[in-house]
Design a protein around this motif. Structure first.
Motif, PDB file in Angstrom:
ATOM      1  N   PRO A  48     -23.724  -1.564  32.575  1.00 27.13           N
ATOM      2  CA  PRO A  48     -22.655  -2.564  32.679  1.00 27.13           C
ATOM      3  C   PRO A  48     -21.670  -2.482  31.506  1.00 27.13           C
ATOM      4  CG  PRO A  48     -24.744  -3.552  33.237  1.00 27.13           C
ATOM      5  CD  PRO A  48     -25.052  -2.172  32.744  1.00 27.13           C
ATOM      6  N   LEU A  49     -22.183  -2.246  30.311  1.00 25.74           N
ATOM      7  CA  LEU A  49     -21.291  -2.107  29.158  1.00 25.74           C
ATOM      8  C   LEU A  49     -20.419  -0.863  29.295  1.00 25.74           C
ATOM      9  CD1 LEU A  49     -20.454  -3.003  26.295  1.00 25.74           C
ATOM     10  CD2 LEU A  49     -22.294  -1.564  25.404  1.00 25.74           C
ATOM     11  N   LEU A  50     -21.043   0.209  29.792  1.00 24.68           N
ATOM     12  CA  LEU A  50     -20.314   1.455  30.010  1.00 24.68           C
ATOM     13  C   LEU A  50     -19.155   1.228  30.978  1.00 24.68           C
ATOM     14  CD1 LEU A  50     -20.981   4.294  28.927  1.00 24.68           C
ATOM     15  CD2 LEU A  50     -22.190   4.734  31.059  1.00 24.68           C
ATOM     16  N   MET A  51     -19.405   0.436  32.016  1.00 20.06           N
ATOM     17  CA  MET A  51     -18.359   0.172  33.011  1.00 20.06           C
ATOM     18  C   MET A  51     -17.237  -0.647  32.391  1.00 20.06           C
ATOM     19  SD  MET A  51     -20.951  -0.589  36.121  1.00 20.06           S
ATOM     20  CE  MET A  51     -19.890  -0.608  37.529  1.00 20.06           C
ATOM     21  N   THR A  52     -17.593  -1.629  31.579  1.00 22.72           N
ATOM     22  CA  THR A  52     -16.575  -2.430  30.918  1.00 22.72           C
ATOM     23  C   THR A  52     -15.705  -1.546  30.021  1.00 22.72           C
ATOM     24  OG1 THR A  52     -18.109  -4.280  30.911  1.00 22.72           O
ATOM     25  CG2 THR A  52     -16.225  -4.447  29.441  1.00 22.72           C
ATOM     26  N   LEU A  53     -16.365  -0.681  29.252  1.00 24.89           N
ATOM     27  CA  LEU A  53     -15.616   0.196  28.351  1.00 24.89           C
ATOM     28  C   LEU A  53     -14.732   1.160  29.138  1.00 24.89           C
ATOM     29  CD1 LEU A  53     -18.309   1.061  25.650  1.00 24.89           C
ATOM     30  CD2 LEU A  53     -16.384  -0.540  25.476  1.00 24.89           C
ATOM     31  N   ALA A  54     -15.266   1.677  30.252  1.00 26.27           N
ATOM     32  CA  ALA A  54     -14.481   2.618  31.049  1.00 26.27           C
ATOM     33  C   ALA A  54     -13.232   1.928  31.587  1.00 26.27           C
ATOM     34  CB  ALA A  54     -15.325   3.172  32.202  1.00 26.27           C
ATOM     35  N   TYR A  55     -13.378   0.706  32.050  1.00 28.76           N
ATOM     36  CA  TYR A  55     -12.220  -0.011  32.579  1.00 28.76           C
ATOM     37  C   TYR A  55     -11.221  -0.290  31.456  1.00 28.76           C
ATOM     38  CZ  TYR A  55      -9.414  -3.151  35.417  1.00 28.76           C
ATOM     39  OH  TYR A  55      -8.367  -3.723  36.115  1.00 28.76           O
ATOM     40  N   GLY A  56     -11.737  -0.779  30.338  1.00 28.82           N
ATOM     41  CA  GLY A  56     -10.855  -1.056  29.202  1.00 28.82           C
ATOM     42  C   GLY A  56     -10.098   0.195  28.776  1.00 28.82           C
ATOM     43  N   PHE A  57     -10.803   1.312  28.711  1.00 28.44           N
ATOM     44  CA  PHE A  57     -10.169   2.555  28.288  1.00 28.44           C
ATOM     45  C   PHE A  57      -9.098   2.999  29.284  1.00 28.44           C
ATOM     46  CE2 PHE A  57      -9.971   7.219  28.438  1.00 28.44           C
ATOM     47  CZ  PHE A  57      -9.523   7.464  27.144  1.00 28.44           C
ATOM     48  N   ALA A  58      -9.439   2.923  30.574  1.00 23.93           N
ATOM     49  CA  ALA A  58      -8.504   3.405  31.596  1.00 23.93           C
ATOM     50  C   ALA A  58      -7.236   2.549  31.632  1.00 23.93           C
ATOM     51  CB  ALA A  58      -9.177   3.418  32.968  1.00 23.93           C
ATOM     52  N   VAL A  59      -7.371   1.244  31.477  1.00 25.77           N
ATOM     53  CA  VAL A  59      -6.154   0.422  31.517  1.00 25.77           C
ATOM     54  C   VAL A  59      -5.396   0.537  30.189  1.00 25.77           C
ATOM     55  CG1 VAL A  59      -7.124  -1.139  33.238  1.00 25.77           C
ATOM     56  CG2 VAL A  59      -7.166  -1.798  30.829  1.00 25.77           C
ATOM     57  N   ALA A  60      -6.108   0.859  29.106  1.00 18.99           N
ATOM     58  CA  ALA A  60      -5.398   1.129  27.851  1.00 18.99           C
ATOM     59  C   ALA A  60      -4.489   2.348  28.015  1.00 18.99           C
ATOM     60  CB  ALA A  60      -6.390   1.341  26.710  1.00 18.99           C
ATOM     61  N   LEU A  61      -4.973   3.349  28.781  1.00 21.52           N
ATOM     62  CA  LEU A  61      -4.122   4.507  29.069  1.00 21.52           C
ATOM     63  C   LEU A  61      -2.855   4.071  29.797  1.00 21.52           C
ATOM     64  CD1 LEU A  61      -6.485   7.343  30.375  1.00 21.52           C
ATOM     65  CD2 LEU A  61      -5.307   7.217  28.181  1.00 21.52           C
ATOM     66  N   ALA A  62      -3.005   3.136  30.735  1.00 19.68           N
ATOM     67  CA  ALA A  62      -1.840   2.624  31.463  1.00 19.68           C
ATOM     68  C   ALA A  62      -0.902   1.908  30.482  1.00 19.68           C
ATOM     69  CB  ALA A  62      -2.278   1.678  32.586  1.00 19.68           C
ATOM     70  N   GLY A  63      -1.484   1.132  29.562  1.00 18.37           N
ATOM     71  CA  GLY A  63      -0.669   0.445  28.553  1.00 18.37           C
ATOM     72  C   GLY A  63       0.085   1.444  27.687  1.00 18.37           C
ATOM     73  N   PHE A  64      -0.592   2.540  27.326  1.00 21.98           N
ATOM     74  CA  PHE A  64       0.030   3.595  26.530  1.00 21.98           C
ATOM     75  C   PHE A  64       1.228   4.191  27.293  1.00 21.98           C
ATOM     76  CE2 PHE A  64       0.321   8.109  25.348  1.00 21.98           C
ATOM     77  CZ  PHE A  64       0.471   8.010  23.968  1.00 21.98           C
ATOM     78  N   ALA A  65       1.012   4.460  28.577  1.00 20.25           N
ATOM     79  CA  ALA A  65       2.099   4.996  29.400  1.00 20.25           C
ATOM     80  C   ALA A  65       3.264   4.011  29.428  1.00 20.25           C
ATOM     81  CB  ALA A  65       1.594   5.286  30.820  1.00 20.25           C
ATOM     82  N   GLY A  66       2.954   2.721  29.482  1.00 24.39           N
ATOM     83  CA  GLY A  66       4.005   1.701  29.492  1.00 24.39           C
ATOM     84  C   GLY A  66       4.863   1.749  28.238  1.00 24.39           C
ATOM     85  N   VAL A  67       4.222   1.920  27.085  1.00 29.55           N
ATOM     86  CA  VAL A  67       4.994   2.005  25.836  1.00 29.55           C
ATOM     87  C   VAL A  67       5.876   3.252  25.849  1.00 29.55           C
ATOM     88  CG1 VAL A  67       4.904   2.025  23.320  1.00 29.55           C
ATOM     89  CG2 VAL A  67       3.127   0.839  24.617  1.00 29.55           C
ATOM     90  N   LEU A  68       5.294   4.385  26.280  1.00 25.52           N
ATOM     91  CA  LEU A  68       6.083   5.617  26.357  1.00 25.52           C
ATOM     92  C   LEU A  68       7.298   5.430  27.251  1.00 25.52           C
ATOM     93  CD1 LEU A  68       3.611   8.631  26.847  1.00 25.52           C
ATOM     94  CD2 LEU A  68       4.894   8.020  24.791  1.00 25.52           C
ATOM     95  N   ALA A  69       7.109   4.652  28.327  1.00 28.38           N
ATOM     96  CA  ALA A  69       8.170   4.503  29.323  1.00 28.38           C
ATOM     97  C   ALA A  69       9.268   3.554  28.867  1.00 28.38           C
ATOM     98  CB  ALA A  69       7.575   4.007  30.644  1.00 28.38           C
ATOM     99  N   ALA A  70       8.926   2.623  27.962  1.00 21.80           N
ATOM    100  CA  ALA A  70       9.875   1.551  27.623  1.00 21.80           C
ATOM    101  C   ALA A  70      11.263   2.058  27.230  1.00 21.80           C
ATOM    102  CB  ALA A  70       9.271   0.659  26.541  1.00 21.80           C
ATOM    103  N   PRO A  71      11.395   3.024  26.332  1.00 17.07           N
ATOM    104  CA  PRO A  71      12.736   3.465  25.952  1.00 17.07           C
ATOM    105  C   PRO A  71      13.470   4.225  27.061  1.00 17.07           C
ATOM    106  CG  PRO A  71      11.129   4.041  24.270  1.00 17.07           C
ATOM    107  CD  PRO A  71      10.364   3.635  25.490  1.00 17.07           C
TER     108      PRO A  71
END
Ligand code: ATP
Ligand code: MG
Lengths: 296, 240
Positions: free
Chosen positions: A195-218
């Protein structure tokens, strides 16, 4: 002016670059979707909204706290990842035993709520986000002009994509993830806190989406609907690539971006539909996608 | 000696164990125990509930009731990962080798739960074949090699109680012999082993005692030295 296949070279290369940039975002997002689907068995419709949230977090940091692009590139993914962890812990984790459909409905609802809240507060016109000073301007490569920021986006996302590939395919943590995708029960019976692994995997994957969002902002401005526009194409890419491999997601994301760019050059009328055409063909010939494995 | 295990010394003690898959009630009050250092088998027909018994000990069934104690600590409410961390390791009937992991990754997957586990070198001494195939995908191995990998990888963890579910199923006689040899060595090293077997000739060469499982409960206990005189009864239990 030199021409290639009847198109001026700078136009062709310009479209290819645009395609690579779109492809970079496709790759970052489809990678996350593949990790989430593999681990959690959830089709994460909130992915686009979390990408948009990443862009907004960067914008908030700049406009309310005066924190610029470079720190935002780290902080925004952390914020989005933490938000994702809360979503997973409080809501998603209750749905794993049920059909895919429930996870899809929940995340779809979350996407509507998140996007609706931002739309209420900021409208749909989009907020400008400046290109950081170190990445302004561009290079004349001879055959085309390369804006520095766009080159950076491609490089940064490729680095992050391959970092993720390394994490999943070459580390102990990644071995846990891959094993848990195959047989969660057994991995848990080895003493791993799945269960912890799943939480971390989700957190990591959506962090990647957040990273893409910052790259896209400009590039795209910060707009509550920026995720919605992108996510449908990204889902098509996930279907084309299949959910079996990380490398598959990266290659398919970049590849589809380039194909879109080429289509824009040679047959602009089809540029918005070519992805779905490819998806239909792939589905007919290889139902598990280009790189996918049938799931047990 | 085993019959006298009523004191405080049993390593694993299962009492009134009930297990359910959804609506189906599979185990109906199973009771047995194992002393430290013993090799004990669960014999029984197909569908008797042997695998379910092992899974219940590991906490892998949806719902279970009763009592399972390891060294006196109650496990019935713990999750599978917590149970594993107490020092129980499980080798499933279907072997559970991961296709997306190579042999080395499969071998290194289970985390260390206690000190005193075997080193990778010692595991290669038991199973020399594995050493040659470290870079192969787990499921490219032959059935026998997969079984060796499935046993080998749980020896590293330091768990002292091993649950082995039909480790010889479907394997060639030479490999069965090799696995029997390994189990004897593990016993000599002090491991405690609960072994599910269909092949009681094989079991009789290794085990201290046998429990017979029927319709989800343990219905009989046979010490290995009294196996011969109980053959008739056993044939009836197992329907062979
Ligand atoms: N996941 C499950 N859901 C529902 N019923 C199950 C499940 N797994 C096993 N059963 C049922 O539980 C009973 C006991 O099965 P179990 O696998 O424990 O038997 P077994 O003694 O290990 O048999 P075998 O020798 O064939 O391995 C069987 O009737 C089986 O059909
Ligand atoms: Mg069984």
């Amino acid at each position: 002016m030199t021409e290639l296949l009847g198109v001026p070279a700078p136009v062709l290369f310009g479209q290819l670059l645009l395609g690579l940039i779109n492809g970079s975002f496709y790759a970052l997002l489809s990678l996350g979707l593949a990790v989430i689907f593999g681990m959690l068995n959830v089709i994460n419709f909130a992915h686009g909204a979390l990408y948009m949230t990443g862009a907004f977090v960067a914008w908030f940091l700049l406009n309310y706290l005066g924190i610029g692009y470079w720190p935002a590139l780290i902080l925004a993914p952390l914020v989005v990842g933490a938000f994702g962890i809360v979503l997973e812990k409080t809501m998603l984790s209750r749905l794993y035993k049920l059909d895919h459909l429930y996870g899809l409905l929940l995340t779809f609802g979350l996407a509507l709520i998140i996007e609706g809240l931002f739309r209420n507060a900021y409208g749909v016109s989009g907020q400008p986000y400046p290109i950081p000073s170190a990445l302004q301007g561009g290079q004349n490569l001879g055959f085309m002009f390369l804006p520095t920021y766009r080159g950076w986006v491609v490089v940064a996302s490729i680095i992050v994509c391959f970092g993720t590939w390394f994490l999943v395919e070459r580390t102990r943590f990644g071995a846990y993830l891959r094993a848990a995708v195959e047989n969660q029960e057994l991995v848990r019976a080895f003493g791993i806190n799945v269960p912890l692994l799943m939480t971390l995997a989700y957190g990591f994957a959506v962090a990647l989406a957040g990273f893409a969002g910052v790259l896209a902002a400009p590039i795209y401005q910060v707009n509550p609907l920026m995720g919605q526009d992108l996510i449908i194409v990204v889902f098509a890419i996930v279907v084309i690539g299949g959910l079996g491999s990380i490398l598959g997601s990266i290659v398919t994301g970049l590849g589809i971006g380039v194909v879109e760019g080429l289509t824009k050059t040679f047959y602009p009328e089809a540029s918005a539909t070519v992805v779905f055409l490819i998806m239909a063909i792939v589905l007919a010939l290889r139902p598990h996608g280009l790189f996918g494995r049938p799931r047990a | 000696m085993p019959e006298a295990a009523g004191g405080g010394e049993a390593l694993l003690r299962v009492k009134d164990l009930h297990a359910f898959y959804g609506e189906s009630h599979i185990l109906h009050g199973s009771e047995f125990e194992i002393d430290a250092g013993e090799v004990v088998t669960l014999l029984g027909r197909n569908g008797a509930g042997k695998t379910t018994t092992l899974k219940s000990i590991m906490g892998m069934v949806e719902q279970r009731q009763g009592s399972i104690t390891l060294d006196g600590t109650e496990l019935i409410r713990l999750s599978p990962d917590r149970i594993a961390r107490r020092g129980i390791a499980y080798c499933p009937e279907e072997r559970g080798i991961f296709a997306s992991l190579d042999v080395e990754e499969n071998l290194m997957l289970p985390p260390t739960v206690q000190s005193g586990g075997m080193s990778v070198q010692e595991i290669f001494q038991l199973f020399p074949n594995l050493k040659e195939r470290l870079r192969s995908s787990g499921t490219q191995l032959s059935g026998g090699e997969q079984q060796m990998l499935a046993i080998g990888r749980i020896l590293r963890t330091g768990a002292k109680l091993l649950l082995l579910d039909e480790p010889t199923e479907g394997l060639a006689p030479v490999i069965v012999q090799q696995i029997g040899e390994v189990i004897r060595k593990l016993k000599a090293k002090g491991f405690t082993i609960l072994l599910v077997e269909q092949n009681f000739h094989f079991a009789s060469t290794l085990a201290d005692r046998h429990y017979v499982v029927e319709h989800g409960r343990v219905v009989d206990e046979i010490p290995n030295e009294r196996l011969q005189e109980n053959m008739g009864k056993l044939h009836e239990y197992l329907g062979v």
